[in-house]
Design a protein around this motif. Structure first.
Motif, PDB file in Angstrom:
ATOM      1  N   TRP A 103     -31.406  48.331  -0.484  1.00 10.09           N
ATOM      2  CA  TRP A 103     -29.832  48.529  -0.984  1.00 10.09           C
ATOM      3  C   TRP A 103     -29.014  47.291  -0.040  1.00 10.09           C
ATOM      4  CZ3 TRP A 103     -27.321  53.824  -1.331  1.00 10.09           C
ATOM      5  CH2 TRP A 103     -27.917  54.566  -2.593  1.00 10.09           C
ATOM      6  N   CYS A 104     -28.212  46.465  -0.678  1.00  9.97           N
ATOM      7  CA  CYS A 104     -27.133  45.784  -0.160  1.00  9.97           C
ATOM      8  C   CYS A 104     -25.811  46.073  -0.614  1.00  9.97           C
ATOM      9  CB  CYS A 104     -27.545  44.305  -0.584  1.00  9.97           C
ATOM     10  SG  CYS A 104     -29.369  43.657  -0.406  1.00  9.97           S
ATOM     11  N   SER A 105     -24.793  46.336   0.349  1.00  6.53           N
ATOM     12  CA  SER A 105     -23.285  46.793  -0.046  1.00  6.53           C
ATOM     13  C   SER A 105     -22.471  45.496   0.469  1.00  6.53           C
ATOM     14  CB  SER A 105     -23.105  47.908   0.840  1.00  6.53           C
ATOM     15  OG  SER A 105     -21.892  48.332   0.483  1.00  6.53           O
ATOM     16  N   PRO A 106     -21.819  44.958  -0.668  1.00  9.46           N
ATOM     17  CA  PRO A 106     -20.964  44.186  -0.195  1.00  9.46           C
ATOM     18  C   PRO A 106     -19.632  44.594   0.721  1.00  9.46           C
ATOM     19  CG  PRO A 106     -21.389  43.847  -2.623  1.00  9.46           C
ATOM     20  CD  PRO A 106     -21.919  45.063  -2.011  1.00  9.46           C
ATOM     21  N   ARG A 112     -21.647  32.725   2.875  1.00 12.04           N
ATOM     22  CA  ARG A 112     -22.854  33.486   2.717  1.00 12.04           C
ATOM     23  C   ARG A 112     -22.625  35.231   2.683  1.00 12.04           C
ATOM     24  NH1 ARG A 112     -26.318  32.683   7.857  1.00 12.04           N
ATOM     25  NH2 ARG A 112     -24.060  33.352   8.783  1.00 12.04           N
ATOM     26  N   ALA A 113     -21.788  35.597   3.430  1.00  7.97           N
ATOM     27  CA  ALA A 113     -21.399  36.947   3.570  1.00  7.97           C
ATOM     28  C   ALA A 113     -20.642  37.550   2.550  1.00  7.97           C
ATOM     29  CB  ALA A 113     -20.735  37.562   4.835  1.00  7.97           C
ATOM     30  N   HIS A 114     -20.158  36.754   1.529  1.00 11.14           N
ATOM     31  CA  HIS A 114     -19.399  37.108   0.305  1.00 11.14           C
ATOM     32  C   HIS A 114     -20.019  37.167  -1.149  1.00 11.14           C
ATOM     33  CE1 HIS A 114     -15.665  36.509  -2.207  1.00 11.14           C
ATOM     34  NE2 HIS A 114     -15.344  37.442  -1.502  1.00 11.14           N
ATOM     35  N   PRO A 166     -26.300  38.913   6.141  1.00 11.39           N
ATOM     36  CA  PRO A 166     -26.320  38.051   4.676  1.00 11.39           C
ATOM     37  C   PRO A 166     -27.460  37.249   4.861  1.00 11.39           C
ATOM     38  CG  PRO A 166     -24.638  37.396   6.455  1.00 11.39           C
ATOM     39  CD  PRO A 166     -25.039  38.568   7.042  1.00 11.39           C
ATOM     40  N   GLU A 167     -28.152  36.940   5.845  1.00  9.44           N
ATOM     41  CA  GLU A 167     -29.118  35.885   5.755  1.00  9.44           C
ATOM     42  C   GLU A 167     -30.402  36.813   5.112  1.00  9.44           C
ATOM     43  OE1 GLU A 167     -32.469  33.404   8.609  1.00  9.44           O
ATOM     44  OE2 GLU A 167     -30.770  34.262   9.485  1.00  9.44           O
TER      45      GLU A 167
END
Length: 456
Positions: free
Chosen positions: A352-355, A384-386, A63-64
């Protein structure tokens, strides 16, 4: 790009699976996109380089580092996710870049600001009441279909100030067909084909987009003739940029399509997952019913109830964590100056960033596969990770609309019915959104809502 070892803090870039010549990892990704991305980070780390055909991808799970990219002030490009997607949304705010994106965002954002969303809450509640009037005790329903019909009704009323009719039904059918074909293309070789290559699927989406253009165009023209700014399309038509220029008819069309897709299919899908999860969590479902009865006291939900229903909000947050409809944030494209963890990212690399991946990581959410709404507001939930609606400057403009809609609709349905969902929780099928891969069936049991208490 140099490749080094793995580790969370330093966010190194590591080499992922090599894949096949020409197509890269497309076969493995296409078979199971969510499983592929989860294995990618489980086996290689938080910042993994791999290829999808000729496309070089840096996939992030920490998440950072995700916040570093999504919150960057740089004007990153946004990667097209296939020729079909471009046909559907055109040059809307979700795809535009640079000065064009800043202009579009400035024109669209005021229509969906929190104070504007408040004005749409009565329509959400009215549409819910109208839809629930058609339900009967003991009825067997397809949950996704029912949630889709409900959110379509809301989309038509809030976008166009109109009632569902033949034109809206044709538009909804064409949008559903387009979303299906885009999902198929994203998971298959079509995502690598140039736009000039004809395929049966592309002929189908051309027909669907033709219907969308015809029906949506007439709805927009009707709003322009009436001159009302009470609905979303009316507000788009009335918007002016700093030079006094209005959106063109094509620009209004593109933004209306994006608002329809973002405010309808994602909400219907999230509600469907919520009913699946609640059916297997009787304590959570009972707490939902108790809260709805105590707060609403038999009356219809209103905008202020979003803040008065903390357990309902936690159910929504936990559903969006476990089953985010938007499973992949629209990919960014690295520009000069793009860095991750202090290291330069080669220009043109897709990020790419996947929730789906990050929000199911035990480092940020202990017992990550369990449905636990009570985790919200405790150390067991790392905010932060949501990021189910993205983050940063390109976060979903309709996020507040969707959050209010989800809470009010969940409360409105729970107030009057139990949804007894049968069978196990189906696997997700990722396309434009990650919806259940098989039908979700429920038997309805009518509830008697608590009577209204004066002053509530």
């Amino acid at each position: 790009m140099p490749l080094v070892g793995r580790g969370v803090g330093a966010s190194p870039f590591v080499a992922g699976p090599r894949g096949w010549p020409l197509v890269g990892c497309l076969p493995a990704f296409g078979r199971d996109p969510l499983g592929f991305l989860a294995r990618l980070h489980r086996d290689h780390g938080d910042a993994v380089v791999w290829r999808l055909g000729p496309l070089r991808i840096l996939s992030l799970a920490d998440p950072e580092r995700i916040a570093e990219v999504l919150g960057s002030p740089l004007d990153h490009g946004v990667l097209d996710i296939g020729w079909m997607f471009r046909q559907l949304v055109g040059d809307s705010v979700i795809r535009s870049e640079g000065a064009a994106w800043r202009r579009r965002r400035a024109l669209v954002q005021p229509a969906v600001r929190p104070n504007r969303v408040r004005g749409f809450a009565p329509a959400m509640a009215e549409c819910a009441a109208e839809h629930l009037d058609g339900w009967t005790d003991g009825q067997r329903v397809d949950v996704l279909r029912e949630m889709t019909l409900l959110t379509q009704r809301i989309a038509v009323r809030t976008l166009f100030g109109a009632e569902p009719g033949a034109r809206a039904a044709a538009l909804a059918g064409a949008m559903a067909e387009a979303a299906h074909e885009i999902g198929v293309e994203l998971r298959g070789p079509g995502v690598l084909l140039p736009g000039w290559v004809p395929t049966p699927a592309r002929r189908r989406i051309r027909r669907a987009v033709g219907v969308i253009d015809t029906e949506l165009g007439e709805l927009v023209r009707e709003r322009a003739r009436e001159g009302s700014a009470d609905d979303l399309v009316g507000r788009l038509l009335a918007a002016r940029d700093t030079e006094g220029r209005a959106l063109t008819p094509r620009e209004v069309r593109d933004e209306a399509v994006t608002l329809w897709a973002g405010g309808h299919e994602t909400t219907a899908t999230a509600l469907t997952w919520a009913w699946c999860l609640l059916a297997r969590s009787p304590d959570a479902r009972d707490a939902l019913h108790r809260e709805v009865d105590e707060v609403l006291g038999g009356r219809a939900p209103e905008h202020a109830d979003h803040d008065r229903l903390p357990w309902t909000r936690r159910v929504v947050e936990e559903t969006l964590r476990l089953h985010p409809p938007v499973w992949l944030v629209p990919p960014r494209v690295a520009v000069p100056g793009t860095t991750v963890g202090g290291r330069a990212v080669p220009v043109g690399t897709a990020i790419w960033c996947s929730p789906w991946v990050t929000q199911r990581d035990a480092r940020w959410f202990p017992d990550p596969l369990a449905f636990r709404p009570e985790r919200w507001g405790t150390p067991d939930a790392d905010a932060r990770a949501h990021f189910p609606f993205g983050a940063g400057r390109r976060a979903c403009l309709g996020a507040r609309f969707a959050q209010v809609e989800l809470v009010l609709l969940l409360a409105a349905v729970a107030q009057h019915f139990h949804l007894d969902v049968r069978g196990g929780i189906p696997p997700p099928l990722p396309g434009l959104v990650a919806h259940p891969a098989s039908p979700v069936t429920a038997f309805l049991r009518r509830r008697d809502p608590a009577p209204h208490r004066p002053g509530t």
